[in-house]
Write an enzyme that holds these catalytic residues in place. Structure first.
Site, PDB file in Angstrom:
ATOM      1  N   GLY A   1       5.567  -4.356  -9.267  1.00 41.15           N
ATOM      2  CA  GLY A   1       4.286  -4.293  -9.234  1.00 41.15           C
ATOM      3  C   GLY A   1       3.645  -3.201  -8.633  1.00 41.15           C
ATOM      4  O   GLY A   1       2.469  -2.897  -9.090  1.00 41.15           O
ATOM      5  N   ASP A   2       3.979  -2.645  -7.588  1.00 41.76           N
ATOM      6  CA  ASP A   2       3.346  -1.696  -6.729  1.00 41.76           C
ATOM      7  C   ASP A   2       3.455  -0.187  -7.562  1.00 41.76           C
ATOM      8  O   ASP A   2       2.589   0.247  -7.731  1.00 41.76           O
ATOM      9  CB  ASP A   2       4.032  -1.373  -5.340  1.00 41.76           C
ATOM     10  CG  ASP A   2       3.871  -2.549  -4.558  1.00 41.76           C
ATOM     11  OD1 ASP A   2       2.995  -3.198  -4.792  1.00 41.76           O
ATOM     12  OD2 ASP A   2       4.751  -2.962  -3.701  1.00 41.76           O
TER      13      ASP A   2
ATOM     14  N   LYS B   1       8.277 -10.566 -20.218  1.00 39.50           N
ATOM     15  CA  LYS B   1       7.430 -10.883 -21.529  1.00 39.50           C
ATOM     16  C   LYS B   1       6.533  -9.916 -21.932  1.00 39.50           C
ATOM     17  O   LYS B   1       5.808  -9.836 -22.892  1.00 39.50           O
ATOM     18  CB  LYS B   1       6.809 -12.158 -21.457  1.00 39.50           C
ATOM     19  CG  LYS B   1       7.794 -13.379 -21.190  1.00 39.50           C
ATOM     20  CD  LYS B   1       7.004 -14.637 -21.204  1.00 39.50           C
ATOM     21  CE  LYS B   1       8.159 -15.915 -20.982  1.00 39.50           C
ATOM     22  NZ  LYS B   1       7.425 -17.200 -20.919  1.00 39.50           N
TER      23      LYS B   1
ATOM     24  N   GLY C   1      15.293  -0.458  -4.125  1.00 35.10           N
ATOM     25  CA  GLY C   1      14.558  -0.142  -3.171  1.00 35.10           C
ATOM     26  C   GLY C   1      12.889  -0.044  -3.533  1.00 35.10           C
ATOM     27  O   GLY C   1      12.942   0.276  -4.739  1.00 35.10           O
TER      28      GLY C   1
ATOM     29  N   GLY D   1       0.760  -1.183   0.102  1.00 30.97           N
ATOM     30  CA  GLY D   1       0.022   0.045   0.017  1.00 30.97           C
ATOM     31  C   GLY D   1       0.898   1.234  -0.040  1.00 30.97           C
ATOM     32  O   GLY D   1       0.488   2.169  -0.736  1.00 30.97           O
ATOM     33  N   ALA D   2       1.749   1.008   0.808  1.00 30.23           N
ATOM     34  CA  ALA D   2       2.541   2.569   0.636  1.00 30.23           C
ATOM     35  C   ALA D   2       3.529   2.455  -0.187  1.00 30.23           C
ATOM     36  O   ALA D   2       3.677   3.815  -0.941  1.00 30.23           O
ATOM     37  CB  ALA D   2       3.670   2.302   2.111  1.00 30.23           C
ATOM     38  N   ASN D   3       4.018   1.604  -0.991  1.00 29.02           N
ATOM     39  CA  ASN D   3       4.615   1.947  -2.300  1.00 29.02           C
ATOM     40  C   ASN D   3       3.820   2.050  -3.337  1.00 29.02           C
ATOM     41  O   ASN D   3       4.188   3.255  -4.048  1.00 29.02           O
ATOM     42  CB  ASN D   3       5.229   0.255  -2.697  1.00 29.02           C
ATOM     43  CG  ASN D   3       6.076  -0.190  -1.795  1.00 29.02           C
ATOM     44  OD1 ASN D   3       7.020   0.513  -1.067  1.00 29.02           O
ATOM     45  ND2 ASN D   3       6.575  -1.524  -1.868  1.00 29.02           N
TER      46      ASN D   3
ATOM     47  N   VAL E   1      11.783  -5.666  -6.292  1.00 24.81           N
ATOM     48  CA  VAL E   1      10.810  -5.458  -5.303  1.00 24.81           C
ATOM     49  C   VAL E   1      10.173  -4.113  -5.247  1.00 24.81           C
ATOM     50  O   VAL E   1      10.832  -3.011  -5.569  1.00 24.81           O
ATOM     51  CB  VAL E   1      11.480  -5.480  -3.757  1.00 24.81           C
ATOM     52  CG1 VAL E   1      10.668  -5.003  -2.714  1.00 24.81           C
ATOM     53  CG2 VAL E   1      12.432  -6.729  -3.682  1.00 24.81           C
TER      54      VAL E   1
END
Length: 321
Positions: free
Chosen positions: A257-258, A230, A293, A46-48, A254
């Site tokens: 996706g966010d 891909k 990060g 959520g934060a990301n 990491v």
């Protein structure tokens, strides 16, 4: 309207401190290896996503829960420095701030152990209290790292306010099919797609099968099936668009996706169609994985420079800055 909040994007989700260890290779069970370095970085899905939206110039509400500890103070300061509204943060005394222990290897792949901590304290009353004060927010961006009751409550409240709901059904372990009923758009990766559909996506053809399954069996008309390097398949109520990934040398995946989900939310908030939004998200995620990060999200100036250097283009991003 006095006392009400009008941020464009509302994010409901997890808030963590990431302990990131860099190593050439993962240790086997029972093995001890020397790593390269360790860093403490703000994180949580959520934060990301909230940080991504803010760094891309959007006004953002963050609804989540932190502990009243050192990590919580650092995270709250980070939100404030990024102009994210923190009035809806829940601060709990009896739980520590969520924490993720992350190992990143030489190939930029990662393993992650998440301790939910205060994230599990977010409840329906917290959600209802926050949404009673939120008006004019266009987008709800939500994931599955907080209690399911809070997720469903937020999606119900957002639906009642006419918000466009983007569900990042992650992590796969936390995905429930009930949440899909409220989503206008979902953004599963390969693991989450298999968890929800049983389809192992290995090609564009199998991605299409998964998109059709989401539509016909789970009631989700719009999905972006992320296929890592891909590319991604946009399934838009039967219309298919494949968007190729932008080739980059990945340093840390990491939060990729966010940043992708946050960029989608920004583009949709600007009134862009889903195809345009997916193309913009691919650019933002490509720049993000080039840096260490979860919250090293590019600014608009950095995006423009990157696009100029790589002969890429995107819609003109509207900002409040």
């Amino acid at each position: 309207m006095r006392g009400l909040n009008m941020a464009e994007i509302t994010v409901v989700g997890s808030i963590n401190m990431d302990i990131v260890a860099l190593t050439n290779k993962y240790p086997e069970h029972g093995e001890t290896l020397f790593g390269d370095s360790v860093k403490l970085l703000c994180g949580g899905k959520g934060a990301n996503q909230a940080i991504t939206c803010a760094r891309l110039g959007k006004s953002v509400n963050m609804i989540g829960s932190i502990g009243m500890d050192t990590y919580g103070k650092v995270i709250e300061k980070n939100f404030q420095e990024n102009q994210i509204d923190t009035k809806y943060l829940k601060r709990v005394e009896n739980e520590s701030t969520g924490c993720a222990i992350i190992t990143v290897d030489a190939a930029a792949e990662n393993t992650m152990l998440v301790i939910k901590g205060a994230n599990d304290s977010l409840n329906v009353r917290d959600i209802q209290a926050a949404f009673s004060r939120i008006e004019e927010s266009k987008i709800l961006l939500i994931q599955m790292e907080i209690p399911e009751a809070a997720v469903l409550s937020a999606m119900t409240e957002a639906k009642n306010k006419g918000m466009f709901i983007i569900l990042d059904p992650a992590p796969a372990e936390g995905v429930t099919k009930q949440a899909l009923l409220y989503a206008d758009l979902i953004t599963p990766n390969l693991q989450e797609t298999k968890q929800l559909t049983g389809i192992d996506v290995t090609s564009i053809e199998t991605a299409i099968e998964a998109g059709e399954y989401f539509n016909q069996h789970l009631g989700v008309k719009n999905s972006v099936i992320k296929m890592a390097e891909k590319g991604a398949l946009l399934y838009e109520n039967g219309k298919l668009t494949f968007v190729e990934a932008i080739p980059v040398k990945a340093v840390d995946t990491v939060g990729a996706g966010d940043s992708y989900a946050g960029a989608l939310a920004c583009a949709i908030a600007d009134g862009e169609n889903l195809e345009s939004a997916v193309k913009f998200a691919a650019i933002v995620a490509a720049i993000k994985v080039s840096n260490l990060g979860a919250q090293t999200v590019p600014t608009i100036e950095q995006i423009n420079k990157y696009c100029e250097e790589n002969n890429l283009s995107y819609y003109r991003l509207q900002t409040n800055q």
